[in-house]
Design a protein around this motif. Sequence first.
Motif, short mmCIF file in Angstrom:
data_model
loop_
_atom_site.label_atom_id
_atom_site.label_comp_id
_atom_site.label_asym_id
_atom_site.label_seq_id
_atom_site.Cartn_x
_atom_site.Cartn_y
_atom_site.Cartn_z
N GLU A 110 -14.44 -0.45 20.22
CA GLU A 110 -15.81 -0.02 20.08
C GLU A 110 -15.71 0.86 18.85
O GLU A 110 -16.32 0.72 17.94
CB GLU A 110 -16.42 0.91 21.16
CG GLU A 110 -17.82 1.06 20.85
CD GLU A 110 -18.51 2.22 21.79
OE1 GLU A 110 -18.35 2.17 23.04
OE2 GLU A 110 -18.71 3.22 20.96
N ALA A 111 -14.73 1.84 18.97
CA ALA A 111 -14.33 2.73 17.83
C ALA A 111 -13.81 1.77 16.49
O ALA A 111 -14.23 2.31 15.45
CB ALA A 111 -13.22 3.85 18.25
N LYS A 114 -16.73 -0.12 14.96
CA LYS A 114 -17.76 0.81 14.22
C LYS A 114 -17.20 1.27 12.73
O LYS A 114 -17.87 1.24 11.88
CB LYS A 114 -18.15 1.91 14.97
CG LYS A 114 -18.82 1.56 16.28
CD LYS A 114 -20.36 2.31 16.20
CE LYS A 114 -21.19 1.82 17.20
NZ LYS A 114 -20.89 2.80 18.70
N GLN A 117 -17.20 -1.67 10.70
CA GLN A 117 -18.44 -2.15 10.21
C GLN A 117 -18.75 -1.11 9.11
O GLN A 117 -19.32 -1.56 7.93
CB GLN A 117 -19.30 -2.16 11.45
CG GLN A 117 -20.78 -2.75 10.85
CD GLN A 117 -21.47 -2.94 12.12
OE1 GLN A 117 -20.81 -2.82 13.26
NE2 GLN A 117 -22.73 -3.33 11.90
N LEU A 118 -18.62 0.10 9.23
CA LEU A 118 -18.87 0.98 7.98
C LEU A 118 -18.27 0.85 6.81
O LEU A 118 -18.79 0.72 5.97
CB LEU A 118 -18.39 2.56 8.66
CG LEU A 118 -18.93 3.40 7.66
CD1 LEU A 118 -20.23 3.70 7.62
CD2 LEU A 118 -18.17 4.96 7.88
N LEU B 118 -14.96 8.38 10.55
CA LEU B 118 -15.68 8.05 11.69
C LEU B 118 -14.89 7.60 12.99
O LEU B 118 -15.17 8.09 14.01
CB LEU B 118 -16.49 6.80 11.23
CG LEU B 118 -17.26 5.94 12.41
CD1 LEU B 118 -18.57 7.00 12.69
CD2 LEU B 118 -17.81 4.76 12.03
N ARG B 122 -14.71 9.88 16.53
CA ARG B 122 -14.95 8.93 17.60
C ARG B 122 -13.85 9.30 18.65
O ARG B 122 -13.84 9.38 19.92
CB ARG B 122 -15.20 7.48 17.30
CG ARG B 122 -15.31 6.64 18.47
CD ARG B 122 -16.91 6.39 18.91
NE ARG B 122 -16.98 6.02 20.19
CZ ARG B 122 -17.87 6.61 21.21
NH1 ARG B 122 -18.53 7.50 20.84
NH2 ARG B 122 -17.80 5.96 22.25
#
Lengths: 151, 151
Positions: A110-111, A114, A117-118, B118, B122
């Motif tokens: 998940e981390a 994300k 994707q960023l 990010l 996280r």
Amino acid sequence: MSSDNRLSRMLHVLIHMDQREHPLTSDEIARMLNTNPVVVRRTMAGLRDNGYVTSEKGHGGGWKLARPLDQLTLLDVYVALGNPPVFALGLADDDPRCLVEQAVNDGLNEALGKARQLLLDRFGKVTLADLAADFRKRFEAHRKRPAKRVS
Amino acid sequence: MSSDNRLSRMLHVLIHMDQREHPLTSDEIARMLNTNPVVVRRTMAGLRDNGYVTSEKGHGGGWKLARPLDQLTLLDVYVALGNPPVFALGLADDDPRCLVEQAVNDGLNEALGKARQLLLDRFGKVTLADLAADFRKRFEAHRKRPAKRVS
DNA sequence: TCATTTCGCAACCCCTGTTGTTACAAGACG
DNA sequence: CGTCTTGTAACAACAGGGGTTGCGAAATGA
């Protein structure tokens, strides 16, 4: 060479190509990048296959941009290089039986997902023309203040 | 080995350690991770130095958790491993004279920096207890429906 | 036609960093 | 003392990017 510098190098080259009228030979590019022409051809092959640049053999040959920089994003270049791995971090086992490891994988995925994707979203929004504009700004500043500033 | 699996492995181990009363030997851990005990000791050394686990020699020795899982974040573990590189992507030259390359570096650094931040943010927010809770949920689901689901 | 320029590509080595392995020292326990 | 177990050094294995050499093929120009 701990990391993959191909994206960085290709962006550098493409902007230089836009600044020049004549084609650039692999040899000239290699000197810009402090490497050698075979590495240049190998790396540029993906860009050629995607139609972002063209290459011509013989006298007066070399590499030319096939589209304006404002129609080329960092993501385009990244993908043309074959979607190389973004992260140096990975999972021990992609499909584990152990339920603990499955939970760990999901948490990490998940981390990582994300963050990936960023990064790629950002790559998709920045065009090479944006970088070239930044270059021109530096160039103007440099003309006015050519002395080295050591902050 | 395309990627660094240490974080993934350590998270896996730490959660297992929490499930057990007795210390785990490097040998037992190695079998969990499909590797060998020297790799385990090498990797766990950073966690020990940061006080997250303790190790004891001799009969009945092995590795024990030194703090509850809800006081341990993924970031803690990542840092204890020595802040290994996050990205497989890098810059061709960290401090180039070429203004074009400087512009490229800035563009890439902004995107990479944001993605890194990010990710680490996280990591800092997820505790090992969160992952363990996810594991327990899987475990319960597994007890009720032990047959393999092939989606 | 022939020499030269330039890309295309295969085959190889080198470098770096993780992982795997062997060997041995040292401490803890019965 | 004998055994278990960690600590550590030293080195091989492996993967992937990068560097290098060599040669073929196409385009140009004389």
